[in-house]
Each structure stands twice: as structure tokens, then as C-alpha cells.
Design a protein around this motif. Structure first.
Motif, mmCIF file in Angstrom:
data_model
loop_
_atom_site.group_PDB
_atom_site.id
_atom_site.type_symbol
_atom_site.label_atom_id
_atom_site.label_comp_id
_atom_site.label_asym_id
_atom_site.label_seq_id
_atom_site.Cartn_x
_atom_site.Cartn_y
_atom_site.Cartn_z
ATOM 1 N N ASP A 1 0.891 -1.233 0.007
ATOM 2 C CA ASP A 1 -0.087 -0.055 -0.098
ATOM 3 C C ASP A 1 0.895 1.208 0.033
ATOM 4 O OD1 ASP A 1 -2.370 -1.394 0.130
ATOM 5 O OD2 ASP A 1 -2.272 -1.390 2.409
ATOM 6 N N LEU A 2 1.928 1.334 0.786
ATOM 7 C CA LEU A 2 2.752 2.305 1.027
ATOM 8 C C LEU A 2 3.281 2.749 -0.409
ATOM 9 C CD1 LEU A 2 3.995 4.437 2.906
ATOM 10 C CD2 LEU A 2 6.033 2.651 3.318
ATOM 11 N N VAL A 3 3.819 1.753 -1.241
ATOM 12 C CA VAL A 3 4.482 2.020 -2.449
ATOM 13 C C VAL A 3 3.551 1.931 -3.708
ATOM 14 C CG1 VAL A 3 6.641 1.402 -1.552
ATOM 15 C CG2 VAL A 3 5.161 -0.151 -2.827
ATOM 16 N N ALA A 4 2.320 2.045 -3.427
ATOM 17 C CA ALA A 4 1.405 1.687 -4.565
ATOM 18 C C ALA A 4 1.384 2.706 -5.623
ATOM 19 C CB ALA A 4 -0.046 1.779 -4.071
ATOM 20 N N HIS A 5 1.683 4.071 -5.121
ATOM 21 C CA HIS A 5 1.850 5.240 -6.066
ATOM 22 C C HIS A 5 3.179 5.839 -6.142
ATOM 23 C CE1 HIS A 5 -2.585 4.922 -7.036
ATOM 24 N NE2 HIS A 5 -2.745 4.752 -5.501
ATOM 25 N N VAL B 1 -1.306 -11.741 -6.963
ATOM 26 C CA VAL B 1 -2.167 -12.524 -6.123
ATOM 27 C C VAL B 1 -2.723 -11.836 -4.858
ATOM 28 C CG1 VAL B 1 -2.308 -14.473 -4.710
ATOM 29 C CG2 VAL B 1 -1.264 -14.883 -6.883
ATOM 30 N N LEU B 2 -1.719 -11.028 -4.384
ATOM 31 C CA LEU B 2 -2.153 -10.421 -3.016
ATOM 32 C C LEU B 2 -3.076 -9.099 -3.381
ATOM 33 C CD1 LEU B 2 1.114 -10.431 -1.184
ATOM 34 C CD2 LEU B 2 -0.842 -11.997 -0.860
ATOM 35 N N LEU B 3 -2.562 -8.383 -4.588
ATOM 36 C CA LEU B 3 -3.439 -7.139 -4.787
ATOM 37 C C LEU B 3 -4.805 -7.536 -5.306
ATOM 38 C CD1 LEU B 3 -0.804 -5.081 -6.688
ATOM 39 C CD2 LEU B 3 -1.690 -4.642 -4.278
ATOM 40 N N VAL B 4 -5.031 -8.560 -6.112
ATOM 41 C CA VAL B 4 -6.464 -9.070 -6.687
ATOM 42 C C VAL B 4 -6.971 -9.612 -5.659
ATOM 43 C CG1 VAL B 4 -7.695 -10.341 -8.218
ATOM 44 C CG2 VAL B 4 -5.487 -9.143 -8.826
ATOM 45 N N GLY B 5 -6.425 -10.508 -4.679
ATOM 46 C CA GLY B 5 -6.921 -11.447 -3.726
ATOM 47 C C GLY B 5 -7.366 -10.774 -2.461
ATOM 48 N N THR B 6 -7.067 -9.555 -2.250
ATOM 49 C CA THR B 6 -7.487 -8.669 -1.142
ATOM 50 C C THR B 6 -8.252 -7.580 -1.569
ATOM 51 O OG1 THR B 6 -5.376 -7.465 -1.242
ATOM 52 C CG2 THR B 6 -5.370 -9.228 0.236
ATOM 53 N N GLY B 7 -8.381 -7.527 -2.938
ATOM 54 C CA GLY B 7 -9.400 -6.440 -3.225
ATOM 55 C C GLY B 7 -8.871 -4.970 -3.397
ATOM 56 N N ARG B 8 -7.445 -5.213 -3.631
ATOM 57 C CA ARG B 8 -6.680 -3.785 -3.680
ATOM 58 C C ARG B 8 -6.687 -3.556 -5.304
ATOM 59 N NH1 ARG B 8 -5.023 -5.446 1.101
ATOM 60 N NH2 ARG B 8 -4.116 -3.853 2.717
ATOM 61 N N ARG B 9 -6.851 -4.393 -6.061
ATOM 62 C CA ARG B 9 -6.847 -4.355 -7.475
ATOM 63 C C ARG B 9 -7.896 -4.924 -8.184
ATOM 64 N NH1 ARG B 9 -4.882 -6.647 -11.891
ATOM 65 N NH2 ARG B 9 -3.460 -7.954 -10.959
ATOM 66 N N ARG C 1 -10.213 -12.075 -14.584
ATOM 67 C CA ARG C 1 -11.276 -12.440 -14.442
ATOM 68 C C ARG C 1 -11.834 -13.671 -14.949
ATOM 69 N NH1 ARG C 1 -14.333 -11.499 -10.102
ATOM 70 N NH2 ARG C 1 -13.995 -13.974 -10.165
ATOM 71 N N ALA C 2 -11.340 -13.851 -16.386
ATOM 72 C CA ALA C 2 -11.811 -15.168 -17.045
ATOM 73 C C ALA C 2 -11.114 -16.290 -16.462
ATOM 74 C CB ALA C 2 -11.304 -14.989 -18.627
ATOM 75 N N GLU D 1 -15.544 -15.682 -5.693
ATOM 76 C CA GLU D 1 -15.985 -14.519 -5.072
ATOM 77 C C GLU D 1 -14.607 -13.605 -4.610
ATOM 78 O OE1 GLU D 1 -19.254 -13.165 -1.706
ATOM 79 O OE2 GLU D 1 -18.512 -15.458 -1.700
ATOM 80 N N LEU D 2 -14.708 -12.210 -4.906
ATOM 81 C CA LEU D 2 -13.782 -11.478 -4.531
ATOM 82 C C LEU D 2 -14.178 -10.213 -4.278
ATOM 83 C CD1 LEU D 2 -11.297 -11.947 -7.616
ATOM 84 C CD2 LEU D 2 -10.874 -12.768 -5.338
ATOM 85 N N PRO D 3 -13.573 -9.429 -3.412
ATOM 86 C CA PRO D 3 -12.276 -9.781 -2.598
ATOM 87 C C PRO D 3 -12.196 -10.677 -1.456
ATOM 88 C CG PRO D 3 -12.706 -7.724 -1.874
ATOM 89 C CD PRO D 3 -14.090 -8.050 -2.991
ATOM 90 N N TYR D 4 -11.180 -11.116 -1.259
ATOM 91 C CA TYR D 4 -10.882 -12.151 0.095
ATOM 92 C C TYR D 4 -10.251 -11.195 0.965
ATOM 93 C CZ TYR D 4 -12.295 -16.301 -2.400
ATOM 94 O OH TYR D 4 -13.024 -17.252 -3.066
ATOM 95 N N VAL D 5 -10.810 -10.618 2.069
ATOM 96 C CA VAL D 5 -10.229 -9.590 2.702
ATOM 97 C C VAL D 5 -9.667 -10.056 4.335
ATOM 98 C CG1 VAL D 5 -10.475 -7.327 3.962
ATOM 99 C CG2 VAL D 5 -11.552 -7.682 1.642
ATOM 100 N N LEU D 6 -8.570 -10.220 4.643
ATOM 101 C CA LEU D 6 -8.172 -10.390 5.876
ATOM 102 C C LEU D 6 -7.989 -9.254 6.640
ATOM 103 C CD1 LEU D 6 -7.582 -12.915 4.093
ATOM 104 C CD2 LEU D 6 -5.988 -13.526 5.681
#
Length: 213
Positions: free
Chosen positions: A146-150, A185-193, A200-201, A207-212
Motif C-alpha cells: 500500500d505504501l509504494v502503490a503510487h 495474487v495479493l493485490l487481486v486477492g485482497t481487493g486492492r486491484r 477475471r476469466a 468471489e472476490l475480494p478476500y479480505v483479511l
């Protein structure tokens, strides 16, 4: 235990490398600037320090994976608004940077001195110290992303930390395609992207995201 130390140390080094202008940029956490996220690190480090000196004789109830609550929808952090207000109270970025480094390095030293078999209590859970610090590998790594996302000019989390967090996510959510990078995997799997059309295909109706959290 060693991975916790490396993960937190890498995160603190990246915070130290932030410029004053970077603090006003968006982070990978929705509605949070980089300064808000860095302020959250202060709270996290304090939590580590408090928990490591809260031993218990009760039986272990959770581990590094079950420590986290799983949701299939974004969840609101009740402390989010407070964190933003606290971050805004720091007049200069160097003040926040200094506070994070001070508390974060203390948490790092405390973890290195801790007995990995000691049982500690936090949030109505009991974990071995090693399990508790293992849970924070997830926290530090995801928030490092998250810190370095931008801020692509700054280093992200280490490969071992990313790989470990992927293992945790796949224990909870099932395996992701082997060809995907750990970061994706982490970005998509946690709903960050949001997954791209091709991703998607492959995921199908999963079901997404998987939020912990």
C-alpha cells in the motif's frame, strides 16, 4: 520470527526514504494518504509492543492465519477516521517519520528478544509469540505494498515476505494461478486491484475480494 524482523525492518527503511512530498500522495488504502498509512504503522507498532508484554497461561486459540477475520466484502476500520486525524496533527512529515522509526525499531527489538513459545493475549485471542509475529508479517507486507502503490521509485516488500503472504491467502481462499506473481495474487486477492479481463476469466465465478483484516 526472522521473517517478521526482515519485513518490519524493510518497511521502516522505506518510510525513512519517503520525501516530504510523498506524504501527501495517495496510498493503496482507500481514502488514505501516505501520511495516514504511516500513522497507522505507529498504532501497529504500539500494538506489537503491548501484546509482547501481555503474557497469559490460557490455551492457544489462534495462529498466524486464524488471527485474521475473513470477509468477502470491504470492511470499515473503526479507527480509520481517528488515524486520519492523528496523522494530520503532525505538523511536519519528519515528526511522523521520527515517531514511526522510534516505535517501530522498539517493536523490532522487542520481537528479537521475545520467547517464541511464550503465549500472549490480544483482542480476546491467545497465540504463541511466533504465531502472533507471523500474523504481522501479513500486516506489514500488505501495507508495504500500500505504501509504494503510487511511489514506484521506492522498494516494495521482500520476495520471501510476498511468498509467505501468498501462502496465507491461499490457505484461506484457495490457490491462485501458478503463473501469477505473488504481488498480483495479493493485490487481486485482497481487493486492492480489480482483476483484469483475462484474470477475471481465469478466476471464473470465484468471489472476490478476500479480505483479511
Amino acid at each position: 520470527m526472522d521473517l517478521f524482523s526482515r519485513t518490519l525492518s524493510d518497511l521502516l527503511d522505506t518510510v525513512e526514504a519517503l520525501s516530504d512530498d510523498d506524504f501527501a500522495r495517495p496510498s493503496g488504502c482507500a481514502d488514505w494518504l501516505v501520511r495516514d498509512l504511516v500513522c497507522h504503522f505507529v498504532i501497529d507498532a504500539q500494538d506489537v509492543l503491548i501484546t509482547l508484554v501481555t503474557p497469559t497461561a490460557d490455551d492457544v486459540t489462534h495462529d498466524a492465519v486464524t488471527y485474521w477475520k475473513v470477509s468477502h466484502a470491504p470492511s470499515a476500520d473503526p479507527l480509520a477516521a481517528l488515524t486520519v486525524r492523528l496523522a494530520a496533527a503532525y505538523d511536519e512529515p519528519w515528526m511522523l517519520k521520527h515517531h514511526v522509526d522510534d516505535v517501530g525499531r522498539a517493536a523490532l527489538r522487542a520481537a528479537q528478544l521475545a520467547d517464541p513459545t511464550l503465549k500472549v493475549s490480544t483482542q480476546d485471542m491467545v497465540l504463541c509469540t511466533s504465531g502472533y509475529l507471523g500474523a504481522y508479517v501479513w500486516e506489514w507486507t500488505l501495507h508495504h505494498l500500500d505504501l509504494v502503490a503510487h511511489l514506484p521509485h521506492l522498494p516494495g516488500p521482500s520476495a520471501p515476505a510476498l511468498a509467505r503472504c501468498r501462502e496465507v491467502l491461499e490457505q484461506v481462499a484457495g490457490e491462485f494461478p501458478a503463473g501469477w506473481s505473488d504481488t498480483d495474487v495479493l493485490l487481486v486477492g485482497t481487493g486492492r486491484r480489480a482483476p483484469a479481463e483475462q484474470e477475471r476469466a481465469v478466476l471464473g465465478e470465484r468471489e472476490l475480494p478476500y479480505v483479511l483484516a
